[in-house]
Design an enzyme around this catalytic site. Sequence first.
Site, short mmCIF file in Angstrom:
data_model
loop_
_atom_site.label_atom_id
_atom_site.label_comp_id
_atom_site.label_asym_id
_atom_site.label_seq_id
_atom_site.Cartn_x
_atom_site.Cartn_y
_atom_site.Cartn_z
N PHE A 1 0.88 -1.21 -0.10
CA PHE A 1 0.01 0.11 -0.16
C PHE A 1 0.97 1.33 0.11
O PHE A 1 1.71 1.57 0.95
CB PHE A 1 -0.79 0.28 1.39
CG PHE A 1 -1.96 1.02 1.43
CD1 PHE A 1 -3.10 1.07 0.43
CD2 PHE A 1 -1.68 2.40 1.63
CE1 PHE A 1 -4.01 2.12 0.30
CE2 PHE A 1 -2.46 3.49 1.61
CZ PHE A 1 -3.68 3.45 1.03
N ASP B 1 9.46 2.80 1.85
CA ASP B 1 8.24 3.62 2.25
C ASP B 1 8.14 3.26 3.78
O ASP B 1 7.79 2.17 4.24
CB ASP B 1 7.05 2.72 1.50
CG ASP B 1 5.58 3.60 1.64
OD1 ASP B 1 5.51 4.26 3.09
OD2 ASP B 1 4.76 3.63 1.21
N LYS C 1 2.69 10.01 8.34
CA LYS C 1 1.96 9.52 9.65
C LYS C 1 2.26 10.12 10.91
O LYS C 1 1.92 11.34 11.34
CB LYS C 1 1.89 8.09 9.62
CG LYS C 1 1.19 7.23 8.60
CD LYS C 1 0.52 6.01 9.01
CE LYS C 1 -0.44 5.41 8.02
NZ LYS C 1 -1.98 5.67 8.29
#
Length: 389
Positions: A132, A217, A246
């Site tokens: 993702f 990532d 995040k």
Amino acid sequence: MERASAHLLQNYRQQPVVVERGLGARVWDVDGKSYLDLLGGIATCALGHCHPEVVAAVKAQADKLWHISNVFYSLPQIELAEKLTSASGLERAFFCNSGAEANEALFKLARKVSKDRGHPGRFEIICFENSFHGRTLATVAATGQPKYHQGFEPLPSGFLHVPYGDLEAVRGAVTAKTAAVIVEPIQGEGGVKVAPAGFLKGLRSLCDELGLLLLIDEVQTGMGRTGEIFAYQHAGILPDAISLAKALGNGLPIGAMLCREELGKSLKSGSHGSTFGGNLLAATAANVAFSIIRQPETLAMVRAKGEHLFQAARKLQARYPERASAVRGRGLLMGVEVVDAAAVVNRCREGGMLVNLAGEKTVRFAPPFTVTTEELDEGMRIFEQALSA
Ligand code: PLP
């Protein structure tokens, strides 16, 4: 909730709770009911909700200056770049507002570096199945889960997918068009699946051998979540570039792309940018959060509390083997694969704890690092009740 369903785009699978305030690992809804938030925002509020030092710094900054164009300098952004580059071993920082934007910066970097190296035909990025990387068109194309593609085709070209953890499959997919490989150290949204031992190191060697960029990532795994500041540090490697978001702003929106000095030269003045990226409020929050996260005591705390959480979850797995089939993750990022995971998440909320689904079968826990062991135990009691129900 009725007003939301009347006016908000119905694009989220929302849980029926209207959250109003938070402190540490707890939040309260508009009726005053309290919940243990073991999702930590969504792996965003790493130091807990309304951490007093972050709040104080953001309030002070709010009285001074919120935003100024990136055509001017601002100290919080410079200070944050200094901190992140020194902690990562990557010399250049670019700031944006989200994980998807940070990954877009990685993709643009990879393409531009190929062109600058005299290989304009090298633009493809090898990605992994079940990965993702975000919701923009390019990051959806990089995401290795067909459900995120459906209805949005044709997707931008140049992204292909091979099985996660399979080095030979990566080697087999490399062609004269390949520019880079992008990988999550743990597939968070894909169900908290940890890269097999040696995989990241193997990818580093393969990329070196074949002249490819290794892009990591770290949007979900970065900022101390796994017990190291960045998850690639467990593997003892240095990537060519990484993406962060995040937990970077402890809940304020900020993302970053960090890269090696030599690669950074490819994104020259005018080649990339963001209006709000690295604005003073978000960068201030990130500076304070990062100063706390990078302390060895904080990282030790993540490891110790993670150990506590995993032990408790494994005990539950042993007690309910027919309902909990796997416990995965690292540090304070844990996924428990359970039967009827959506129902378990609902039961947890009814019992006073917020968690969510990662994939269709996995309940995800990403508690704040400041959570107490008593709160973790309380959460595991609620989880047990949900499982047994
Ligand atoms: N990359 C990873 C690994 C993520 O987990 C996420 C979000 O969950 C993203 C990218 C996208 O981040 P954002 O939602 O901030 O765009």
